[in-house]
Design a protein around this motif. Structure first.
Motif, PDB file in Angstrom:
ATOM      1  N   ILE A 162       2.359  15.248   1.866  1.00  0.00           N
ATOM      2  CA  ILE A 162       3.413  16.059   1.523  1.00  0.00           C
ATOM      3  C   ILE A 162       4.741  15.962   2.622  1.00  0.00           C
ATOM      4  N   TYR A 163       4.541  15.984   3.685  1.00  0.00           N
ATOM      5  CA  TYR A 163       5.628  15.762   5.043  1.00  0.00           C
ATOM      6  C   TYR A 163       6.084  14.361   4.517  1.00  0.00           C
ATOM      7  N   VAL A 164       5.233  13.295   4.692  1.00  0.00           N
ATOM      8  CA  VAL A 164       5.929  12.313   4.205  1.00  0.00           C
ATOM      9  C   VAL A 164       6.835  11.931   2.901  1.00  0.00           C
ATOM     10  N   GLN A 165       6.261  12.619   1.946  1.00  0.00           N
ATOM     11  CA  GLN A 165       7.071  12.290   0.659  1.00  0.00           C
ATOM     12  C   GLN A 165       8.324  13.249   0.862  1.00  0.00           C
ATOM     13  N   CYS A 175      15.434  13.003   3.728  1.00  0.00           N
ATOM     14  CA  CYS A 175      16.251  11.994   4.641  1.00  0.00           C
ATOM     15  C   CYS A 175      17.003  10.815   3.918  1.00  0.00           C
ATOM     16  N   GLY A 176      16.015  10.442   3.101  1.00  0.00           N
ATOM     17  CA  GLY A 176      16.756   8.931   2.296  1.00  0.00           C
ATOM     18  C   GLY A 176      16.290   7.976   3.091  1.00  0.00           C
ATOM     19  N   ARG A 184       8.715  20.148  -6.044  1.00  0.00           N
ATOM     20  CA  ARG A 184       8.459  18.973  -7.198  1.00  0.00           C
ATOM     21  C   ARG A 184       7.477  18.011  -6.295  1.00  0.00           C
ATOM     22  N   ILE A 185       7.688  17.865  -4.919  1.00  0.00           N
ATOM     23  CA  ILE A 185       6.748  17.104  -4.179  1.00  0.00           C
ATOM     24  C   ILE A 185       5.121  17.461  -3.976  1.00  0.00           C
ATOM     25  N   ILE A 186       5.154  19.024  -3.965  1.00  0.00           N
ATOM     26  CA  ILE A 186       3.891  19.593  -4.002  1.00  0.00           C
ATOM     27  C   ILE A 186       3.032  19.177  -5.452  1.00  0.00           C
ATOM     28  N   GLY A 187       4.017  19.256  -6.351  1.00  0.00           N
ATOM     29  CA  GLY A 187       3.566  19.242  -7.957  1.00  0.00           C
ATOM     30  C   GLY A 187       2.963  17.550  -8.073  1.00  0.00           C
ATOM     31  N   GLU A 188       3.614  16.566  -7.415  1.00  0.00           N
ATOM     32  CA  GLU A 188       3.037  15.268  -7.300  1.00  0.00           C
ATOM     33  C   GLU A 188       1.824  15.062  -6.415  1.00  0.00           C
ATOM     34  N   MET A 222       1.011  -1.062   0.068  1.00  0.00           N
ATOM     35  CA  MET A 222      -0.127  -0.178   0.075  1.00  0.00           C
ATOM     36  C   MET A 222       0.829   1.313  -0.027  1.00  0.00           C
ATOM     37  N   GLY A 223       0.567   2.200  -0.913  1.00  0.00           N
ATOM     38  CA  GLY A 223       1.399   3.307  -0.952  1.00  0.00           C
ATOM     39  C   GLY A 223       0.900   4.301   0.213  1.00  0.00           C
ATOM     40  N   VAL A 224       1.888   5.402   0.006  1.00  0.00           N
ATOM     41  CA  VAL A 224       1.425   6.634   1.038  1.00  0.00           C
ATOM     42  C   VAL A 224      -0.049   6.793   1.244  1.00  0.00           C
ATOM     43  N   ASN A 225      -0.536   7.487   0.213  1.00  0.00           N
ATOM     44  CA  ASN A 225      -1.840   8.099  -0.074  1.00  0.00           C
ATOM     45  C   ASN A 225      -2.831   6.896   0.614  1.00  0.00           C
TER      46      ASN A 225
END
Length: 426
Positions: free
Chosen positions: A411-414, A420-421, A350-354, A1-4
């Motif tokens: 957004i924070y998660v991604q 941090c990697g 980039r993260i927000i755009g995605e 399962m992905g982040v969302n």
């Protein structure tokens, strides 16, 4: 399962955590001078961070330690008002990140003006209502729920993740200043003040001046024999507005409005039949950062222009020249700016755009917040990014959109994963 997928499957729990924070009274008292009720909220934060395997540092603000910093707000009652800082140590080889949010709120004012309990913490439609929901418990909760989501994904971070839940922000930022003094540093920092998910890499500085003008009091029937202190104070204020006008014509910043000087308080005189013998003005000046100067140099230049303006009025007035006004700065905060070319901003764009499927908005904050302390004294590249409309701050019926809260978690998660990697996936 992905982040969302994880966020959506756990959204009731995430919203419940935010609701619990909103339902907990964490008001400051007298802008922190008389203390605050933050501890109850900090206990909730502390326990959740412990559940997520963070190392906890709990400590009080101490005047003796922060007094060396310009703009420190000394003399507050710091008893029983701990900062909570959680550190999730990385496996090594990644960049570190500070997520900073304040647990304190302003008082709710007159409860009868609220259409519901200020501590309601319930969702109606797609909005969660309650004191501090936007300012800024939703963003603080999103930071912690982001860490919980990362744990649910089985990710191990390379870089350290530091979550700072600070006190006394509404009293001027002493909580974050204490974190800086304690030595907390990172490769980047995000302050979760409400921005409606827009990126804010700069904010204005501010200077509060008190100007006390002396006059000569007597009965108004013989006013020509006296000196009206209010009249003299108005001359000074008009000169300051002329200075403001010049700044508005000459000072430009791509993300921020022009400098302003607001007369917020004027006190003088005792009765209409008495020539006032004294008058005091309290002003708030907002000014821009300049990349060609240090924050301190900008502050000193702006303050010097104010003092020179007052001095010109004083020298040009026979009474004021012999009875110069007393001027002092009684509160202040530096501006801050992270260049928009910084990798922190590019990566967040980039993260927000995605996540939002639209171009990120980059703008400045016309007020000020704790970002100035992390950037100015901690020398940490910093942005402001949070959920909620800043117009909801310090107002009745405060609320935050639930969809923004959940989007901010993603957004924070991604961003945490990218910045941090990732060391490994269980």
């Amino acid at each position: 399962m992905g982040v969302n997928g994880i966020i959506q499957s756990n959204k009731d729990e995430y919203i419940g955590f935010l609701a619990k924070l909103v339902q907990t009274d964490t008001q400051v008292i007298g802008h922190g001078v008389l203390g605050g009720k933050e501890k109850a909220g900090q206990e909730i934060i502390k326990q959740k961070l412990l559940d997520l395997d963070f190392e906890i540092d709990e400590f009080l603000v101490e005047d003796e330690k922060i007094k060396k910093y310009p703009g420190a707000n000394l003399g507050h009652d710091n008893r029983d008002r701990p900062n909570i800082v959680g550190t999730l140590k990385g496996m090594g080889g990644g960049k570190s990140l500070i997520l900073n949010g304040h647990i304190d709120t302003m008082p709710y004012g007159e409860q009868e003006k609220w259409s519901h309990d200020p501590f309601l913490g319930q969702v109606q439609g797609d909005v969660l209502y309650g004191l501090g929901s936007t300012d800024m418990k939703a963003s603080l909760a999103a930071m912690i729920m982001a860490a919980q989501t990362i744990k649910a994904l089985g990710y191990k971070l390379k870089g350290d993740l530091i979550i700072q839940s600070v006190v006394d922000e509404e009293g001027g930022g002493n909580g974050t200043l204490a974190c800086v003094e304690r030595g907390y540093r990172a490769d980047a920092a995000i302050v979760g003040e409400p921005t409606q998910l827009n990126i804010q890499p700069a904010h204005m500085g501010f200077l509060f001046h008190e100007i006390v003008v002396e006059g000569q009091s007597l009965h108004s029937s013989q006013l020509w024999e006296g000196v009206n202190a209010i009249d003299k104070a108005i001359k000074i204020y008009q000169a300051l507005k002329d200075l403001e006008h010049r700044w508005l014509m000459t000072e430009r910043h791509p993300l921020l409005p022009g400098p302003t000087i607001n007369l917020g308080e004027i006190k003088g005189g005792i009765a209409g039949s008495v020539v006032p013998g004294s008058c005091s003005l309290k002003t708030c000046l907002h000014y821009q950062p300049k990349q060609s100067e240090t924050y301190e140099q900008t502050r000193d230049r702006v303050n010097r222009e104010v003092l020179e303006t007052i001095e010109r009025v004083t020298k040009g007035d026979e009474w004021l020249d012999k009875h110069p006004p007393k001027v002092n700065v009684y509160q202040e905060g530096y501006p801050f700016e992270t260049p928009i070319s910084h990798p922190l901003i590019h990566e967040m764009e980039r993260i927000i755009g995605e996540v939002l499927d639209k171009e990120a908005v980059i703008e400045g904050m016309p007020a000020g917040c704790d970002a100035r302390l992390l950037a100015g004294f901690g020398n940490i590249p910093t942005i402001i990014l949070g959920c909620g409309d800043p117009k909801q701050c310090h107002c009745v019926n405060e609320s935050v959109p639930v969809f923004q809260f959940l989007s901010l978690i993603e957004i924070y998660v991604q961003f945490i994963i990218s910045w941090c990697g990732v060391e490994s996936i269980d």
